[in-house]
Design a protein around this motif. Structure first.
Motif, PDB file in Angstrom:
ATOM      1  N   VAL A  12       0.812  -1.332  -0.140  1.00  0.00           N
ATOM      2  CA  VAL A  12      -0.222   0.143   0.030  1.00  0.00           C
ATOM      3  C   VAL A  12       0.931   1.041  -0.091  1.00  0.00           C
ATOM      4  CG1 VAL A  12      -2.454   1.393   0.989  1.00  0.00           C
ATOM      5  CG2 VAL A  12      -2.251  -0.800   1.643  1.00  0.00           C
ATOM      6  N   ALA A  13       0.697   1.868  -1.438  1.00  0.00           N
ATOM      7  CA  ALA A  13       1.771   3.353  -1.337  1.00  0.00           C
ATOM      8  C   ALA A  13       0.672   4.220  -0.367  1.00  0.00           C
ATOM      9  CB  ALA A  13       1.822   3.688  -2.589  1.00  0.00           C
ATOM     10  N   VAL A  14       1.687   5.300   0.112  1.00  0.00           N
ATOM     11  CA  VAL A  14       0.107   6.228   1.137  1.00  0.00           C
ATOM     12  C   VAL A  14       1.108   7.250   0.444  1.00  0.00           C
ATOM     13  CG1 VAL A  14      -0.324   7.274   2.936  1.00  0.00           C
ATOM     14  CG2 VAL A  14      -0.951   4.767   2.851  1.00  0.00           C
ATOM     15  N   ASP A  15       0.808   8.363  -0.152  1.00  0.00           N
ATOM     16  CA  ASP A  15       1.527   9.866  -0.418  1.00  0.00           C
ATOM     17  C   ASP A  15       0.311  10.771   0.262  1.00  0.00           C
ATOM     18  OD1 ASP A  15       3.711   9.249  -2.228  1.00  0.00           O
ATOM     19  OD2 ASP A  15       2.174   8.421  -3.641  1.00  0.00           O
ATOM     20  N   GLY A  16       1.210  12.344   0.153  1.00  0.00           N
ATOM     21  CA  GLY A  16       0.532  13.052   0.863  1.00  0.00           C
ATOM     22  C   GLY A  16       1.925  14.083   1.547  1.00  0.00           C
ATOM     23  N   VAL A 132       3.256  -1.536   4.217  1.00  0.00           N
ATOM     24  CA  VAL A 132       2.419  -0.179   4.130  1.00  0.00           C
ATOM     25  C   VAL A 132       3.765   1.034   4.543  1.00  0.00           C
ATOM     26  CG1 VAL A 132       0.793   1.961   4.500  1.00  0.00           C
ATOM     27  CG2 VAL A 132       0.161  -0.498   5.158  1.00  0.00           C
ATOM     28  N   ILE A 133       3.604   1.570   2.690  1.00  0.00           N
ATOM     29  CA  ILE A 133       4.762   2.361   2.496  1.00  0.00           C
ATOM     30  C   ILE A 133       4.617   4.252   2.981  1.00  0.00           C
ATOM     31  CG2 ILE A 133       6.847   3.540   1.218  1.00  0.00           C
ATOM     32  CD1 ILE A 133       6.511   0.345  -0.067  1.00  0.00           C
ATOM     33  N   GLU A 134       4.502   4.932   2.962  1.00  0.00           N
ATOM     34  CA  GLU A 134       4.506   6.415   3.085  1.00  0.00           C
ATOM     35  C   GLU A 134       5.214   7.128   3.163  1.00  0.00           C
ATOM     36  OE1 GLU A 134       4.503   8.674   6.183  1.00  0.00           O
ATOM     37  OE2 GLU A 134       4.596   7.871   8.001  1.00  0.00           O
ATOM     38  N   GLY A 135       5.060   8.210   2.143  1.00  0.00           N
ATOM     39  CA  GLY A 135       6.336   9.675   1.747  1.00  0.00           C
ATOM     40  C   GLY A 135       5.841  10.508   0.893  1.00  0.00           C
ATOM     41  N   ARG A 136       6.212  11.076  -0.280  1.00  0.00           N
ATOM     42  CA  ARG A 136       5.873  11.898  -1.054  1.00  0.00           C
ATOM     43  C   ARG A 136       5.690  11.211  -2.362  1.00  0.00           C
ATOM     44  NH1 ARG A 136       6.035  17.713   1.290  1.00  0.00           N
ATOM     45  NH2 ARG A 136       5.389  17.659   3.538  1.00  0.00           N
TER      46      ARG A 136
END
Length: 227
Positions: A12-16, A132-136
């Motif tokens: 899961v890619a979470v950007d923002g 789950v990977i978070e970033g920009r």
């Protein structure tokens, strides 16, 4: 955490932008999925801390890249208690300080630094399989084949209020700092902050953390990815 990790690939890619709820949502979702969690922002902050410690000029990309390449970076992937180290030294608190926050966008804009860390992030994702990977730039660059790509956003006022509450800082100053970082991260030439074309955009301004996590689980279920 080990006994709760499930099998089966799920990325899961979470950007923002900062203050959109990425970190809290991503950790909660990883726990719910029995998955690992990777805070890519912490990796850039760790390298920034190392660069500041070295005393090199932030405006010298070659010098910054050299420090990044020589730094032994450790990053945990347990959503219930991950750690960050540089050359074996724990720096979880230090990387959240104002000095690192003020310099991280400049360090993250160096192409060689991004290349180094993106490769590391891809290796970590491949090694665990369920994460789950978070970033920009996760959905667009790091994990373009993710099972779910999400771009979390929120009003400028909500983002500033959240970050100010977390850091115990002035809301007005926090809002200005967030706007500055957004401009720098969106305008950099190497992998700018961006929304992947196939990402689901979710405005979290009026949503609680549990509501956001539940929506992401529903989206995964719709895609046939096991909860």
């Amino acid at each position: 955490m080990e006994e709760n990790v499930r099998t089966g690939r799920c990325v899961v890619a979470v950007d923002g932008p900062s203050g959109s709820g990425k970190s809290t949502v991503s950790r909660r979702l990883a726990i719910a999925l029995g998955a690992r969690y990777l805070d890519t922002g912490a990796m850039y902050r760790a390298v920034t801390w190392a660069v500041l410690r070295s005393g090199v000029d932030l405006a010298d990309p070659s010098a910054v890249a050299k420090v990044a390449g020589e730094t032994e970076l450790g990053i945990g992937t347990d959503p219930e208690g991950y750690g960050v180290t540089v050359d074996g030294v724990p720096i979880e608190v230090e990387i959240r300080g104002p000095e690192v926050t003020g310099a991280v966008s400049a360090v993250a804009a160096v192409p060689a630094v991004r290349s180094l860390l993106v490769n590391r992030q891809r290796d970590l994702a491949t090694a665990v399989g369920r994460i789950v990977i978070e970033g920009r730039d996760i959905g667009a660059v790091v994990a373009p084949d993710a099972d779910l790509k999400v771009y979390l956003t929120a009003s400028a006022a909500a983002r500033a209020a959240r970050r100010s509450a977390e850091d115990a800082t002035d809301v007005g100053q926090t809002a200005a700092d967030l706007a500055r970082r957004d401009r720098l991260d969106s305008a950099r030439k190497a992998d700018p902050m961006t929304q992947a074309p196939d990402a689901v955009v979710l405005d979290t301004t009026e949503l609680g953390i549990d509501e956001v996590v539940a929506r992401l689980q529903d989206l995964l279920a719709e895609r046939g990815v096991a909860r």
